[in-house]
Design an enzyme around this catalytic site. Structure first.
Site, PDB file in Angstrom:
ATOM      1  NE  ARG A  50     -50.640 -41.634 -58.170  1.00  0.00           N
ATOM      2  CZ  ARG A  50     -51.872 -41.618 -57.698  1.00  0.00           C
ATOM      3  NH1 ARG A  50     -52.726 -42.540 -58.076  1.00  0.00           N
ATOM      4  NH2 ARG A  50     -52.268 -40.693 -56.856  1.00  0.00           N
ATOM      5  CD  GLU A  83     -61.163 -29.483 -50.110  1.00  0.00           C
ATOM      6  OE1 GLU A  83     -61.730 -28.443 -50.432  1.00  0.00           O
ATOM      7  OE2 GLU A  83     -60.712 -30.318 -50.933  1.00  0.00           O
TER       8      GLU A  83
END
Ligand code: AMP
Length: 178
Positions: A66, A103
């Site tokens: 994006r 993560e």
């Protein structure tokens, strides 16, 4: 008469929050309604590039995927070139890479080895700053090619994730802060 430029609040109202996408616990910021509106899209690019005078930026570096949307528009507006930072194994020529922690697991981004010459003045652009790992890795790639980062510019910053701390030492600007 030219259209009235949107405020950051108006841009924020056009961003949709999608809970639990792409996985549980993530509040995904969907920018497609903003992009589909010509006035809001142009206003977002104007606000993301407001501190860059034309002629001061040689290249706008955009982050897959994006980030490309805003970086390409910003490059045209500023009279600068566009350089993609892509996910590993997508660029066809010789690359340099940076790996960073997620993560769970790691991610790797890459830039063409000849994409920026030393001393080039760069505006680094992505749609959203979350933990800052992606932007830090992209900034490291730009620096390794010897280019100078004038600013790192985001449409959205999720401030509670403290991504700015990972970008310490770089001028960071976000249009909308949550
Ligand atoms: P980070 O490396 O954690 O700063 O993540 C930034 C990258 O992940 C950006 O390229 C964003 O497009 C994407 N991203 C992370 N969190 C979100 C979110 N909540 N909504 C939309 N995109 C996100």
């Amino acid at each position: 008469m030219p259209p009235v430029p949107p405020t950051p609040d108006e841009l924020a109202r056009a961003i949709r929050n999608i809970p639990d996408f792409p996985k549980p616990g993530i509040q995904f910021k969907d920018i497609t309604p903003l992009l589909a509106d010509a006035r809001l899209f142009a206003g977002a690019v104007d606000l993301m590039t407001a501190r860059c005078a034309p002629g001061t930026v040689d290249a706008v570096v955009g982050v897959d995927a994006r980030g490309f949307i805003f970086a390409a528009a910003a490059a045209l507006k500023l009279g600068a070139g566009f350089v993609p930072v892509r996910k590993k194994d997508k660029l066809p020529f010789q690359t340099i890479e940076e790996r960073y922690d997620l993560e769970y697991g790691t991610n790797t981004v890459a830039i063409h080895a000849d994409a920026l010459r030393p001393g080039r003045r760069v505006l680094l652009v992505d749609d959203l700053l979350a933990t800052g790992g992606t932007a830090r890795a992209a900034a490291n790639l730009v620096r390794r090619l010897g280019a100078e980062i004038l600013e790192v510019s985001f449409l959205i910053e999720l401030a509670f994730l403290k991504g700015r701390e990972k970008l310490a030492g770089l001028p960071v600007h976000s249009v909308i802060v949550y």
